[in-house]
Motif scaffolding. Structure first.
Motif, PDB file in Angstrom:
ATOM      1  N   LYS A   1       0.833  -1.203   0.000  1.00 59.88           N
ATOM      2  CA  LYS A   1       0.000   0.000   0.000  1.00 59.88           C
ATOM      3  C   LYS A   1       0.866   1.250   0.000  1.00 59.88           C
ATOM      4  N   GLY A   2       0.266   2.354  -0.323  1.00 55.04           N
ATOM      5  CA  GLY A   2       0.968   3.622  -0.321  1.00 55.04           C
ATOM      6  C   GLY A   2       1.094   4.198   1.074  1.00 55.04           C
ATOM      7  N   SER A   3       1.858   5.285   1.177  1.00 53.78           N
ATOM      8  CA  SER A   3       2.038   5.957   2.455  1.00 53.78           C
ATOM      9  C   SER A   3       0.745   6.637   2.881  1.00 53.78           C
ATOM     10  N   GLU A   4       0.448   6.546   4.162  1.00 56.74           N
ATOM     11  CA  GLU A   4      -0.771   7.147   4.707  1.00 56.74           C
ATOM     12  C   GLU A   4      -0.407   8.028   5.894  1.00 56.74           C
ATOM     13  N   GLY A   5      -0.747   9.291   5.819  1.00 59.77           N
ATOM     14  CA  GLY A   5      -0.558  10.157   6.966  1.00 59.77           C
ATOM     15  C   GLY A   5      -1.480   9.744   8.092  1.00 59.77           C
ATOM     16  N   VAL A   6      -0.955   9.693   9.309  1.00 62.63           N
ATOM     17  CA  VAL A   6      -1.720   9.218  10.463  1.00 62.63           C
ATOM     18  C   VAL A   6      -2.082  10.368  11.395  1.00 62.63           C
ATOM     19  N   ALA A   7      -1.095  11.150  11.791  1.00 57.44           N
ATOM     20  CA  ALA A   7      -1.323  12.248  12.732  1.00 57.44           C
ATOM     21  C   ALA A   7      -0.211  13.273  12.581  1.00 57.44           C
TER      22      ALA A   7
ATOM     23  N   GLY B   1       0.891  23.625  18.810  1.00 61.23           N
ATOM     24  CA  GLY B   1       0.363  22.401  19.394  1.00 61.23           C
ATOM     25  C   GLY B   1      -0.912  21.893  18.750  1.00 61.23           C
ATOM     26  N   ASP B   2      -1.340  22.511  17.650  1.00 53.79           N
ATOM     27  CA  ASP B   2      -2.537  22.023  16.955  1.00 53.79           C
ATOM     28  C   ASP B   2      -2.280  20.609  16.439  1.00 53.79           C
ATOM     29  N   THR B   3      -3.290  19.762  16.565  1.00 49.87           N
ATOM     30  CA  THR B   3      -3.145  18.371  16.146  1.00 49.87           C
ATOM     31  C   THR B   3      -4.104  18.030  15.021  1.00 49.87           C
ATOM     32  N   TYR B   4      -3.713  17.047  14.241  1.00 53.72           N
ATOM     33  CA  TYR B   4      -4.483  16.611  13.084  1.00 53.72           C
ATOM     34  C   TYR B   4      -4.422  15.090  13.039  1.00 53.72           C
TER      35      TYR B   4
ATOM     36  N   VAL C   1      -7.912   6.829  12.425  1.00 50.84           N
ATOM     37  CA  VAL C   1      -7.315   6.671  13.762  1.00 50.84           C
ATOM     38  C   VAL C   1      -7.915   7.621  14.804  1.00 50.84           C
ATOM     39  N   LYS C   2      -8.809   8.492  14.394  1.00 48.05           N
ATOM     40  CA  LYS C   2      -9.410   9.443  15.343  1.00 48.05           C
ATOM     41  C   LYS C   2     -10.072   8.709  16.491  1.00 48.05           C
ATOM     42  N   GLY C   3      -9.811   9.192  17.694  1.00 53.41           N
ATOM     43  CA  GLY C   3     -10.389   8.581  18.881  1.00 53.41           C
ATOM     44  C   GLY C   3      -9.587   7.407  19.421  1.00 53.41           C
ATOM     45  N   ARG C   4      -8.610   6.932  18.657  1.00 53.95           N
ATOM     46  CA  ARG C   4      -7.790   5.801  19.097  1.00 53.95           C
ATOM     47  C   ARG C   4      -6.322   6.194  19.274  1.00 53.95           C
ATOM     48  N   PHE C   5      -5.821   7.079  18.438  1.00 53.50           N
ATOM     49  CA  PHE C   5      -4.418   7.493  18.487  1.00 53.50           C
ATOM     50  C   PHE C   5      -4.334   8.926  19.006  1.00 53.50           C
TER      51      PHE C   5
ATOM     52  N   MET D   1      -1.038   4.771  20.749  1.00 49.72           N
ATOM     53  CA  MET D   1      -1.982   4.021  19.914  1.00 49.72           C
ATOM     54  C   MET D   1      -2.753   3.045  20.794  1.00 49.72           C
ATOM     55  N   ASN D   2      -4.046   3.272  20.907  1.00 52.03           N
ATOM     56  CA  ASN D   2      -4.927   2.411  21.692  1.00 52.03           C
ATOM     57  C   ASN D   2      -5.918   1.713  20.783  1.00 52.03           C
TER      58      ASN D   2
END
Length: 124
Positions: free
Chosen positions: A43-49, A56-59, A64-68, A83-84
């Motif tokens: 698979k290709g590269s996937e941005g996670v966070a 300090g803004d996060t994306y 993965v929202k709500g888990r990482f 990572m939960n």
């Protein structure tokens, strides 16, 4: 040249947790977009966070929202990814990445600097 070194990967069962760390060195500027990306086999590269080091803004990717959770310790120049509730589909090589902040910040497949990666394997 910015250097990024990841650690903390490993093997866990479905529903488990891991925390990845990335230590940055040779930083030229004071403000970067620091990020985690992953690439699964075939698979290709996937941005996670991603996180802006000054504001300090996060994306997060929707997958993965709500888990990482991405965070940083500025004093240690260290980036974390907690990572939960890991799933088998999270299995991938995880890379720490960075770009100077004037290129913007967010989850995307490409950055200017990359670490060597750390493997995360989630078994069902």
């Amino acid at each position: 040249q910015v250097q990024l070194v990841e650690s903390g990967g490993g093997s866990v069962q479905n529903g488990g947790s891991l925390r990845l760390s990335c230590t940055a060195s040779k930083l030229t500027y004071t403000n970067y977009c620091m990020a985690w990306s992953r690439q699964a086999p075939g698979k290709g590269s996937e941005g996670v966070a991603a996180i802006g080091t000054r504001d300090g803004d996060t994306y997060y990717a929707d997958s993965v929202k709500g888990r990482f959770t991405i965070s940083q310790d500025s004093a240690k120049n260290t980036l974390y990814l907690q990572m939960n509730s890991l799933k088998p589909e999270d299995t991938a090589m995880y890379y720490c990445a960075a770009s100077p902040i004037w290129f913007g910040c967010g989850v995307r497949p490409s950055y200017h600097y990359w670490g060597q990666g750390t493997q995360v394997t989630v078994s069902s």
